[in-house]
Scaffold this motif. Structure first.
Motif, PDB file in Angstrom:
ATOM      1  N   ALA A  37      -0.930 -12.461   0.103  1.00  0.00           N
ATOM      2  CA  ALA A  37      -1.168 -11.011   0.045  1.00  0.00           C
ATOM      3  C   ALA A  37      -2.655 -10.710   0.135  1.00  0.00           C
ATOM      4  CB  ALA A  37      -0.577 -10.435  -1.242  1.00  0.00           C
ATOM      5  N   LYS A  49       1.220  -7.861   3.644  1.00  0.00           N
ATOM      6  CA  LYS A  49       0.779  -7.646   2.261  1.00  0.00           C
ATOM      7  C   LYS A  49       1.923  -7.112   1.421  1.00  0.00           C
ATOM      8  CE  LYS A  49      -0.288  -3.808   1.356  1.00  0.00           C
ATOM      9  NZ  LYS A  49      -0.601  -2.412   1.100  1.00  0.00           N
ATOM     10  N   ASN A  50       2.598  -6.116   1.938  1.00  0.00           N
ATOM     11  CA  ASN A  50       3.707  -5.500   1.214  1.00  0.00           C
ATOM     12  C   ASN A  50       4.808  -6.516   0.915  1.00  0.00           C
ATOM     13  OD1 ASN A  50       5.199  -3.215   0.122  1.00  0.00           O
ATOM     14  ND2 ASN A  50       6.451  -3.371   1.966  1.00  0.00           N
ATOM     15  N   ILE A  53       3.588  -9.109  -1.774  1.00  0.00           N
ATOM     16  CA  ILE A  53       3.513  -8.530  -3.116  1.00  0.00           C
ATOM     17  C   ILE A  53       4.918  -8.280  -3.653  1.00  0.00           C
ATOM     18  CG2 ILE A  53       2.835  -6.464  -4.418  1.00  0.00           C
ATOM     19  CD1 ILE A  53       0.196  -6.516  -2.840  1.00  0.00           C
ATOM     20  N   GLN A  54       5.818  -7.798  -2.806  1.00  0.00           N
ATOM     21  CA  GLN A  54       7.191  -7.579  -3.268  1.00  0.00           C
ATOM     22  C   GLN A  54       7.866  -8.887  -3.670  1.00  0.00           C
ATOM     23  OE1 GLN A  54       9.305  -5.254  -0.367  1.00  0.00           O
ATOM     24  NE2 GLN A  54       8.266  -3.369  -0.951  1.00  0.00           N
ATOM     25  N   THR A  89       1.609  -3.573  -8.200  1.00  0.00           N
ATOM     26  CA  THR A  89       1.961  -2.283  -7.604  1.00  0.00           C
ATOM     27  C   THR A  89       0.693  -1.563  -7.141  1.00  0.00           C
ATOM     28  OG1 THR A  89       3.928  -2.087  -8.983  1.00  0.00           O
ATOM     29  CG2 THR A  89       3.082  -0.048  -8.021  1.00  0.00           C
ATOM     30  N   ASN A  92      -0.794  -3.154  -4.115  1.00  0.00           N
ATOM     31  CA  ASN A  92      -0.018  -2.849  -2.919  1.00  0.00           C
ATOM     32  C   ASN A  92      -0.312  -1.440  -2.416  1.00  0.00           C
ATOM     33  OD1 ASN A  92       1.782  -3.299  -0.851  1.00  0.00           O
ATOM     34  ND2 ASN A  92       3.587  -3.326  -2.126  1.00  0.00           N
ATOM     35  N   ASN A  95      -4.370  -1.270  -1.733  1.00  0.00           N
ATOM     36  CA  ASN A  95      -5.045  -2.420  -1.117  1.00  0.00           C
ATOM     37  C   ASN A  95      -6.202  -2.894  -2.001  1.00  0.00           C
ATOM     38  OD1 ASN A  95      -3.426  -2.560   1.236  1.00  0.00           O
ATOM     39  ND2 ASN A  95      -4.568  -0.842   2.099  1.00  0.00           N
TER      40      ASN A  95
END
Length: 132
Positions: A37, A49-50, A53-54, A89, A92, A95
């Motif tokens: 990420a 990235k999303n 992170i998820q 969170t 995300n 950034n």
């Protein structure tokens, strides 16, 4: 062919791991996804990235729901998981590499502690040190 062998090895590693080793694998997965990420943020790869992170948040959520709610230590661990989840969170949405780093530090501490617990347990059980 080599990929199939690697997959078989990975599956066998998970299927034969102790609960402690599985937890260590989850922490290592979090750290791997956080690293990816970070790289994605630096390269403006928002979708990657999303996703990373998820994936990390999913692992943290799993670690949270599997905590023994009766154990006294849970009251100390849960707020740290909550903080890391919230930091992810924010990382995300904004950034924010600082928030990502805060989450990484918490997970790194958990991973390092858990690795030492496994090592000490092996010493207790087998009378010798085994690398975790």
């Amino acid at each position: 062919m080599a990929y199939q062998q690697y997959q078989a090895y990975q599956n066998n590693s998970v299927n034969t791991a102790t609960p402690g080793e599985l937890t260590l694998m989850l922490y290592n997965g979090c750290l791997k996804f956080i690293k990816q990420a970070k790289k994605a943020i630096e390269n403006n790869e928002h979708e990657t990235k999303n996703v990373m992170i998820q994936k990390t948040q999913n692992i943290i959520r799993e670690l949270m729901v599997t905590l023994d709610q009766e154990a006294p230590i849970t009251k100390e661990i849960m707020p740290l998981y909550d903080f890391a989840y919230h930091a992810l969170t924010q990382a995300n949405v904004k950034n924010d590499l600082d928030q990502l780093e805060q989450a990484r530090e918490i997970i790194q501490d958990f991973r390092d502690t858990w690795k030492e617990v496994i090592k000490q347990e092996r010493i207790r059980q087998y009378g010798q040190g085994v690398n975790a």
